[in-house]
Design a protein around this motif. Structure first.
Motif, PDB file in Angstrom:
ATOM      1  N   LEU A 126       0.824  -1.212   0.000  1.00 46.95           N
ATOM      2  CA  LEU A 126       0.000   0.000   0.000  1.00 46.95           C
ATOM      3  C   LEU A 126       0.858   1.262   0.000  1.00 46.95           C
ATOM      4  N   VAL A 127       1.947   1.250   0.758  1.00 40.76           N
ATOM      5  CA  VAL A 127       2.807   2.429   0.832  1.00 40.76           C
ATOM      6  C   VAL A 127       3.564   2.633  -0.477  1.00 40.76           C
ATOM      7  N   ARG A 128       3.988   1.569  -1.118  1.00 42.36           N
ATOM      8  CA  ARG A 128       4.723   1.693  -2.374  1.00 42.36           C
ATOM      9  C   ARG A 128       3.844   2.206  -3.505  1.00 42.36           C
ATOM     10  N   GLU A 129       2.564   1.792  -3.524  1.00 42.75           N
ATOM     11  CA  GLU A 129       1.696   2.122  -4.649  1.00 42.75           C
ATOM     12  C   GLU A 129       1.000   3.465  -4.518  1.00 42.75           C
ATOM     13  N   ASN A 130       0.931   4.044  -3.309  1.00 40.00           N
ATOM     14  CA  ASN A 130       0.122   5.241  -3.096  1.00 40.00           C
ATOM     15  C   ASN A 130       0.917   6.333  -2.391  1.00 40.00           C
ATOM     16  N   GLN A 131       0.697   7.569  -2.839  1.00 40.70           N
ATOM     17  CA  GLN A 131       1.316   8.721  -2.191  1.00 40.70           C
ATOM     18  C   GLN A 131       0.581   9.097  -0.911  1.00 40.70           C
ATOM     19  N   THR A 132      -0.749   8.938  -0.921  1.00 41.59           N
ATOM     20  CA  THR A 132      -1.572   9.271   0.239  1.00 41.59           C
ATOM     21  C   THR A 132      -2.382   8.050   0.648  1.00 41.59           C
ATOM     22  N   VAL A 133      -2.307   7.717   1.917  1.00 38.84           N
ATOM     23  CA  VAL A 133      -3.062   6.595   2.485  1.00 38.84           C
ATOM     24  C   VAL A 133      -3.985   7.160   3.554  1.00 38.84           C
ATOM     25  N   VAL A 134      -5.274   6.849   3.460  1.00 42.82           N
ATOM     26  CA  VAL A 134      -6.271   7.390   4.392  1.00 42.82           C
ATOM     27  C   VAL A 134      -6.902   6.232   5.156  1.00 42.82           C
ATOM     28  N   ILE A 135      -6.912   6.340   6.472  1.00 46.84           N
ATOM     29  CA  ILE A 135      -7.514   5.312   7.321  1.00 46.84           C
ATOM     30  C   ILE A 135      -8.400   5.974   8.363  1.00 46.84           C
ATOM     31  N   GLU A 136      -9.171   5.165   9.064  1.00 50.17           N
ATOM     32  CA  GLU A 136     -10.020   5.645  10.146  1.00 50.17           C
ATOM     33  C   GLU A 136      -9.307   5.508  11.486  1.00 50.17           C
ATOM     34  N   ASP A 137      -9.666   6.364  12.418  1.00 53.86           N
ATOM     35  CA  ASP A 137      -9.124   6.296  13.774  1.00 53.86           C
ATOM     36  C   ASP A 137     -10.035   5.393  14.600  1.00 53.86           C
ATOM     37  N   LEU A 138      -9.764   4.092  14.545  1.00 53.97           N
ATOM     38  CA  LEU A 138     -10.619   3.124  15.223  1.00 53.97           C
ATOM     39  C   LEU A 138     -10.224   2.974  16.691  1.00 53.97           C
TER      40      LEU A 138
END
Length: 403
Positions: A263-275
């Motif tokens: 995921l880090v290699r393929e994307n400049q921005t990674v968005v997740i939820e604060d669970l």
């Protein structure tokens, strides 16, 4: 620009009988000194309202070594004993600053068996590592190379509950940032699908614990039949249980490393939820599945890998209604039970629950990155009659193309 970090390289090693005995003695002495220092600091505070710092406990250690009942502390290297006092000082610092609970005593059976050596207590030369009080170097399986011209600053030796020995070398490392990428991805964490991406891809949950549940149950039944105490048979049964747990944890860690690296290699921005995983596991129906999914582990890996490789990790507010929000018209559905995996909005749009959530997470994360601030619920606005969540979400997703 390259990033300079302190990085730990962990390897498995196989000590001979003399080395295993020496390390076991060191682990016991470290635990004893830690508990004595913690008791001294606790007594000083509750009885005399005095704060005892690291320097005072270091002086106490010198006095303890001179007593008849603790003279065995002189038989092991003094460096791990001093390091455990520094760790205790760090634990108290975290407690006073509100980052952790009050330090607890180390248990002989439950606490992690480890000892930390600084550069004065080991010799690393030509790919061999020799610890203080040892004549021969450790038999380390070098599964991956250390950085070029690496000079370990600290070495931590540990033994897990399954009886495996590990050595961790802390070195300076230079990490080259990944090439810039225009791609961004939103991630919706789940149980059936471990991660649903905003691209529509669903990554199945391997359910590592479920695969070994029968073996684990059998090993635990055998352990329960052994008489309690320090018997050899009970120790063997305990190690069998620990080996099953270790196998599950190793598979889970390996899978998460591969997933997060991709995921880090393929994307400049990674968005997740604060669970809030700590609160979610209080639901006893889902606690086992949530723990097996290891959402917290996935987030921690994404955090440090994004920092290493120059990526942006955006964490949106836990109250953002990602599943209930229609990605087409911005309407928020009043209720959406967990058993509803697909739903149709009043505007006619048909949504897969997880894919829709991942797309909304991505849109909200990109809006936060562009405009700053956060996405969180507040009180209802009397002017519009709509909750500020809906207003802010509509503003955030306005003009954002539907994926």
């Amino acid at each position: 620009m390259a990033t300079h970090v302190k990085r730990a390289f962990k390897y498995r090693f196989y000590p001979d009988d003399a080395q295993a005995a020496e390390l076991s003695r060191t682990f016991g002495c470290v635990r004893k000194v830690y508990n004595l220092a913690l008791q001294a600091r606790t007594t000083a505070w509750y009885q005399r309202q005095e704060r005892v710092n690291y320097n005072a406990t270091s002086a106490m250690l010198t006095a303890w070594k001179k007593t008849e009942e603790l003279t065995y502390l002189t038989e092991v290297s003094s460096v791990p004993l001093q390091q455990c006092l520094r760790h205790l000082q760090g634990a108290f610092t975290n407690f006073f600053e509100g980052r952790a609970k009050y330090p607890r005593f180390k248990s002989r059976k439950k606490s992690r068996r480890s000892a930390e050596y600084t550069s004065s207590a080991f010799r690393y030369r030509d790919g061999t590592l020799t610890l203080a009080k040892m004549r021969e170097p450790l038999n380390i399986v070098w599964s991956r190379p250390l950085p070029e011209n690496a000079r370990p600053s600290t070495v931590t030796v540990s033994q897990d509950a399954a009886g495996r020995w590990f050595v961790s070398l802390l070195c300076d490392d230079t990490i080259t940032p990944a090439p810039a990428s225009p791609a961004a991805v939103g991630i919706d964490a789940g149980i059936t699908s471990l991660a649903t991406l905003s691209t529509g891809e669903k990554i199945a949950n391997p359910k590592h614990e479920r695969r070994d549940r029968a073996h684990l149950a059998k090993a635990q039944r055998e352990l329960s039949r052994k008489a309690k105490g320090d018997g050899a048979n009970r120790a063997k049964a305990r190690r069998k249980v620990a080996k099953v747990h270790a196998r599950i944890a190793d598979r889970r860690r390996d899978f998460l490393h591969k997933l997060t690296t991709r995921l880090v290699r393929e994307n400049q921005t990674v968005v997740i939820e604060d669970l809030t995983v700590r609160n979610m596991v209080k639901n006893h129906t889902l606690a086992r599945a949530i723990s097996d999914a290891s959402w917290t582990g996935m987030r921690s890996m994404l955090e440090y890998k994004c920092a290493w490789y120059g990526r942006d990790l955006v964490v949106i507010d836990r109250w953002f209604p990602s599943s209930k929000l229609c990605g087409a018209c911005g309407t928020i559905r009043a209720k959406l039970p967990l058993n509803v995996r697909a739903w149709t909005c009043d505007c006619g749009a048909v949504h897969d629950r997880d894919v829709n959530a991942a797309r909304n997470i991505k849109a909200a994360g990109l809006a936060v990155s562009a405009c700053g601030g956060g996405v969180r619920p507040q009180r209802e606005s009397s002017r519009t009659g709509q909750s500020s969540v809906k207003q802010e979400t509509q503003r955030a997703t306005a003009g954002t193309p539907r994926l």
